[in-house]
Design a protein around this motif. Structure first.
Motif, PDB file in Angstrom:
ATOM      1  N   THR A 130       0.804  -1.300   0.176  1.00  0.00           N
ATOM      2  CA  THR A 130       0.249  -0.042  -0.186  1.00  0.00           C
ATOM      3  C   THR A 130       1.034   1.015   0.108  1.00  0.00           C
ATOM      4  O   THR A 130       1.558   1.440   0.940  1.00  0.00           O
ATOM      5  CB  THR A 130      -0.935  -0.010   1.371  1.00  0.00           C
ATOM      6  OG1 THR A 130      -1.612  -1.262   1.217  1.00  0.00           O
ATOM      7  CG2 THR A 130      -1.709   1.053   1.209  1.00  0.00           C
ATOM      8  N   GLU A 131       0.828   2.019  -1.165  1.00  0.00           N
ATOM      9  CA  GLU A 131       1.755   3.213  -1.250  1.00  0.00           C
ATOM     10  C   GLU A 131       1.417   4.505  -0.841  1.00  0.00           C
ATOM     11  O   GLU A 131       2.069   5.434  -0.984  1.00  0.00           O
ATOM     12  CB  GLU A 131       2.247   3.199  -2.751  1.00  0.00           C
ATOM     13  CG  GLU A 131       2.836   1.794  -3.100  1.00  0.00           C
ATOM     14  CD  GLU A 131       3.404   2.099  -4.604  1.00  0.00           C
ATOM     15  OE1 GLU A 131       3.862   2.991  -5.023  1.00  0.00           O
ATOM     16  OE2 GLU A 131       3.775   0.638  -4.986  1.00  0.00           O
ATOM     17  N   PRO A 143      -0.957   6.773   2.475  1.00  0.00           N
ATOM     18  CA  PRO A 143      -1.431   6.714   3.859  1.00  0.00           C
ATOM     19  C   PRO A 143      -2.931   6.493   3.791  1.00  0.00           C
ATOM     20  O   PRO A 143      -3.588   5.621   4.616  1.00  0.00           O
ATOM     21  CB  PRO A 143      -1.027   7.957   4.520  1.00  0.00           C
ATOM     22  CG  PRO A 143       0.277   8.149   3.895  1.00  0.00           C
ATOM     23  CD  PRO A 143       0.041   7.752   2.434  1.00  0.00           C
ATOM     24  N   TYR A 184      -4.127   3.133   3.103  1.00  0.00           N
ATOM     25  CA  TYR A 184      -4.068   2.184   3.997  1.00  0.00           C
ATOM     26  C   TYR A 184      -5.025   2.545   5.505  1.00  0.00           C
ATOM     27  O   TYR A 184      -5.734   1.387   5.640  1.00  0.00           O
ATOM     28  CB  TYR A 184      -2.768   2.356   4.682  1.00  0.00           C
ATOM     29  CG  TYR A 184      -2.349   1.400   5.798  1.00  0.00           C
ATOM     30  CD1 TYR A 184      -1.914   0.118   5.644  1.00  0.00           C
ATOM     31  CD2 TYR A 184      -2.378   1.621   7.296  1.00  0.00           C
ATOM     32  CE1 TYR A 184      -1.621  -0.803   6.435  1.00  0.00           C
ATOM     33  CE2 TYR A 184      -2.237   0.580   7.990  1.00  0.00           C
ATOM     34  CZ  TYR A 184      -1.644  -0.464   7.811  1.00  0.00           C
ATOM     35  OH  TYR A 184      -1.414  -1.471   8.726  1.00  0.00           O
ATOM     36  N   GLN A 205      -7.923  -0.272   6.410  1.00  0.00           N
ATOM     37  CA  GLN A 205      -8.004  -0.614   7.979  1.00  0.00           C
ATOM     38  C   GLN A 205      -9.537  -0.379   8.557  1.00  0.00           C
ATOM     39  O   GLN A 205      -9.946  -1.021   9.402  1.00  0.00           O
ATOM     40  CB  GLN A 205      -7.118   0.170   8.888  1.00  0.00           C
ATOM     41  CG  GLN A 205      -5.603  -0.137   8.408  1.00  0.00           C
ATOM     42  CD  GLN A 205      -5.213  -1.687   8.921  1.00  0.00           C
ATOM     43  OE1 GLN A 205      -4.962  -2.362   8.036  1.00  0.00           O
ATOM     44  NE2 GLN A 205      -5.118  -1.639  10.091  1.00  0.00           N
ATOM     45  N   LEU A 258      -2.177   6.933  11.935  1.00  0.00           N
ATOM     46  CA  LEU A 258      -1.515   5.422  11.970  1.00  0.00           C
ATOM     47  C   LEU A 258      -0.345   5.157  13.015  1.00  0.00           C
ATOM     48  O   LEU A 258       0.237   4.129  12.832  1.00  0.00           O
ATOM     49  CB  LEU A 258      -0.791   5.317  10.522  1.00  0.00           C
ATOM     50  CG  LEU A 258      -1.623   5.492   9.239  1.00  0.00           C
ATOM     51  CD1 LEU A 258      -0.961   5.398   7.882  1.00  0.00           C
ATOM     52  CD2 LEU A 258      -2.835   4.364   9.205  1.00  0.00           C
ATOM     53  N   ASP A 267       3.822  -5.866   7.326  1.00  0.00           N
ATOM     54  CA  ASP A 267       3.452  -4.564   7.326  1.00  0.00           C
ATOM     55  C   ASP A 267       3.441  -4.040   5.698  1.00  0.00           C
ATOM     56  O   ASP A 267       4.451  -4.120   5.217  1.00  0.00           O
ATOM     57  CB  ASP A 267       4.171  -3.620   8.026  1.00  0.00           C
ATOM     58  CG  ASP A 267       3.753  -2.241   8.363  1.00  0.00           C
ATOM     59  OD1 ASP A 267       3.284  -1.897   7.443  1.00  0.00           O
ATOM     60  OD2 ASP A 267       4.188  -1.672   9.207  1.00  0.00           O
ATOM     61  N   ARG A 268       2.202  -3.928   5.306  1.00  0.00           N
ATOM     62  CA  ARG A 268       2.150  -3.786   3.820  1.00  0.00           C
ATOM     63  C   ARG A 268       2.174  -2.215   3.321  1.00  0.00           C
ATOM     64  O   ARG A 268       1.786  -1.803   2.248  1.00  0.00           O
ATOM     65  CB  ARG A 268       0.538  -4.274   3.341  1.00  0.00           C
ATOM     66  CG  ARG A 268       0.539  -5.617   3.428  1.00  0.00           C
ATOM     67  CD  ARG A 268      -0.796  -6.073   2.750  1.00  0.00           C
ATOM     68  NE  ARG A 268      -0.829  -5.728   1.666  1.00  0.00           N
ATOM     69  CZ  ARG A 268      -1.581  -4.784   0.916  1.00  0.00           C
ATOM     70  NH1 ARG A 268      -2.527  -4.086   1.910  1.00  0.00           N
ATOM     71  NH2 ARG A 268      -1.764  -4.589  -0.286  1.00  0.00           N
ATOM     72  N   ARG A 269       2.547  -1.522   4.301  1.00  0.00           N
ATOM     73  CA  ARG A 269       2.579  -0.069   4.199  1.00  0.00           C
ATOM     74  C   ARG A 269       3.859   0.411   3.250  1.00  0.00           C
ATOM     75  O   ARG A 269       4.959   0.319   3.723  1.00  0.00           O
ATOM     76  CB  ARG A 269       2.477   0.993   5.327  1.00  0.00           C
ATOM     77  CG  ARG A 269       1.297   0.951   5.991  1.00  0.00           C
ATOM     78  CD  ARG A 269       1.127   1.470   7.355  1.00  0.00           C
ATOM     79  NE  ARG A 269       1.882   0.636   8.457  1.00  0.00           N
ATOM     80  CZ  ARG A 269       1.779   0.888   9.874  1.00  0.00           C
ATOM     81  NH1 ARG A 269       1.447   2.202   9.954  1.00  0.00           N
ATOM     82  NH2 ARG A 269       2.628   0.153  10.384  1.00  0.00           N
ATOM     83  N   ILE A 272       6.469   5.813   7.836  1.00  0.00           N
ATOM     84  CA  ILE A 272       5.455   5.846   8.745  1.00  0.00           C
ATOM     85  C   ILE A 272       5.623   7.014   9.948  1.00  0.00           C
ATOM     86  O   ILE A 272       4.812   7.339  10.711  1.00  0.00           O
ATOM     87  CB  ILE A 272       5.133   4.729   9.385  1.00  0.00           C
ATOM     88  CG1 ILE A 272       6.233   4.058  10.087  1.00  0.00           C
ATOM     89  CG2 ILE A 272       4.629   3.734   8.193  1.00  0.00           C
ATOM     90  CD1 ILE A 272       5.872   2.600  10.667  1.00  0.00           C
ATOM     91  N   ALA A 314       7.988   1.189   5.784  1.00  0.00           N
ATOM     92  CA  ALA A 314       7.300   1.347   6.908  1.00  0.00           C
ATOM     93  C   ALA A 314       7.820   0.114   7.863  1.00  0.00           C
ATOM     94  O   ALA A 314       8.125   0.511   9.259  1.00  0.00           O
ATOM     95  CB  ALA A 314       5.749   0.993   6.797  1.00  0.00           C
TER      96      ALA A 314
END
Length: 441
Positions: free
Chosen positions: A6-7, A9, A12, A16, A83, A110-112, A116, A227
């Protein structure tokens, strides 16, 4: 960026909370009477379009972010306050170090695909690292259990495993070495939680935990998971502080600075390098040379050619004054600063490609089986310099050498540099053939 990350914020946050882009658009429409166009949200996430202030205020209210935070942190930075999981302002104690280490377990999932930690969070971390009042307590103050089941021999075993990982990373790239480091980190965290040990063994275990976090963070960064890298490094810095491992903490800060300047954030890279330079304790000349070498690239990010040149001069001076017997073992890879890759990438950023190939000659001539990742990166940098000097055929040949090395390693960082090289190629037959070759691998 790859890896299904996930590129943005906002993407993401939506995932969530189970929101669609249409949900976000309708939320803003309800708040300010505007047409609920899902395409607007798509442009914010995919094209980097900045929402108008009124739309940001409505979204921030729904997410519980104060308006002053929105005003102070330009889009999309204020979304990071939603986040924030890392307790960066916590006191620097053994308990918070242990909590931070435990919080890294599973970080590789963590897919970010974005950084972060906010600038304020990094400032808290840098301040905590350099604050003398947060040094580990004396044995007279802290009760230690002597003669426990985790003895010095076992501590030495996990230290050797960490040293072995450094070499593994050189050959296989970050993504694979990060998983190995994460596995060992889980083991060390379990030892710290459940074992009994002397104060000396405790500090050695925390030092290893810090080193494993450094390694897992480095591998995450190199593999394209920024992240996860920041989560590991935050925990690792706390562990290194508790272990009174100055060199280990400096290594983490230097890696962190590198991730920041690769992301184009020269200011925060310099702040992290300043924190490393301000470390309390003896720092070898070779480590100082490394820090100044990374500073060259940070200044290049900011377009500061004179400051970059001064930093390189300082790095060379430290290198000339080095005493190898003073060096930590992990800095075995450091060589004369002007012949390393990062300052030469800086020269490309500053549109000074003339000396890049001669500076990196040792890397160009290197056996491809030695340090394949760094060799591939160096070749990519040289190819980009050759292209800037109008040597198209030679540049494509150099790019092909880099590609052949990348087939054997897993490094999103080097892959990204090769993609940037491809983007600079003109639209002719040779370039098209090379692009097709890259896409087929």
């Amino acid at each position: 960026m790859g890896y299904g990350l996930t590129e943005h914020p906002l993407t993401y946050i939506r995932e969530q909370r189970g929101w669609s882009q249409q949900d976000v658009a309708m939320l803003i429409a309800d708040g300010r009477n505007m047409a609920s166009w899902r395409q607007k949200v798509n442009r914010w996430e995919k094209r980097g379009v900045r929402p108008e202030d009124a739309a940001q205020y409505v979204l921030a209210k729904e997410l519980g972010v104060p308006r002053r935070i929105v005003d102070k942190n330009p889009w999309p930075s204020w979304l990071l306050f939603v986040l924030m999981e890392e307790r960066t302002a916590d006191p620097w104690t053994a308990d918070t170090a242990a909590q931070a280490l435990a919080g890294t377990l599973g970080a590789l999932d963590d897919r970010r695909g974005f950084l972060i930690l906010t600038d304020a969070s990094l400032a808290h971390i840098a301040e905590g690292w350099t604050d003398p009042s947060t040094l580990p307590p004396d044995e007279k103050v802290r009760q230690a259990v002597e003669g426990g089941r985790i003895d010095t021999e076992l501590a030495a075993t996990v230290e050797r495993r960490l040293a072995d990982l450094w070499v593994v990373d050189d050959y296989v790239g970050g993504a694979q070495s990060a998983r190995l480091a994460d596995t060992d980190l889980s083991m060390v965290v379990s030892m710290l939680r459940r074992g009994t040990y002397s104060l000396d063994v405790e500090r050695r275990l925390y030092a290893v935990a810090g080193g494993l976090c450094r390694m897992a963070g480095w591998g995450s960064f190199d593999g394209g998971r920024p992240a996860a890298a920041e989560r590991y490094w935050h925990a690792g810095l706390r562990a290194s502080k508790h272990a009174d491992d100055v060199d280990g903490g400096i290594y983490i800060l230097s890696n962190w600075a590198m991730q920041r300047f690769y992301a184009g954030d020269g200011h925060e890279a310099i702040a992290l390098l300043d924190a490393a330079k301000g470390s309390l304790g003896h720092v070898s000349e070779t480590v100082h040379a490394m820090l100044e070498t990374w500073r060259v690239r940070a200044h290049a990010n900011l377009g500061e050619a004179d400051e970059a040149a001064k930093a390189l001069m300082r790095a060379e001076k430290h290198w000339e004054q080095r005493r190898p017997e003073d060096d930590p073992t992990w800095i075995y890879w450091m060589q004369r600063p002007s012949t390393t890759i990062e300052p030469n990438l800086a020269m490309l950023q500053l549109e000074q490609p003339q000396n890049v190939e001669s500076n990196l000659r040792e890397w160009i001539d290197l056996d491809g089986h030695q340090y394949p990742r760094d060799h591939a990166l160096a070749l990519t940098v040289v190819g980009t310099a050759q292209l800037a000097l109008g040597e198209l055929d030679t540049a494509i040949g150099t790019g092909r050498e880099a590609l052949s090395l990348l087939r054997s390693i897993d490094s999103g960082r080097v892959g990204d540099e090769l993609k940037e090289f491809l983007d600079k190629l003109p639209d002719d037959r040779l370039a098209r053939e090379f692009r097709e070759e890259v896409e087929s691998n």
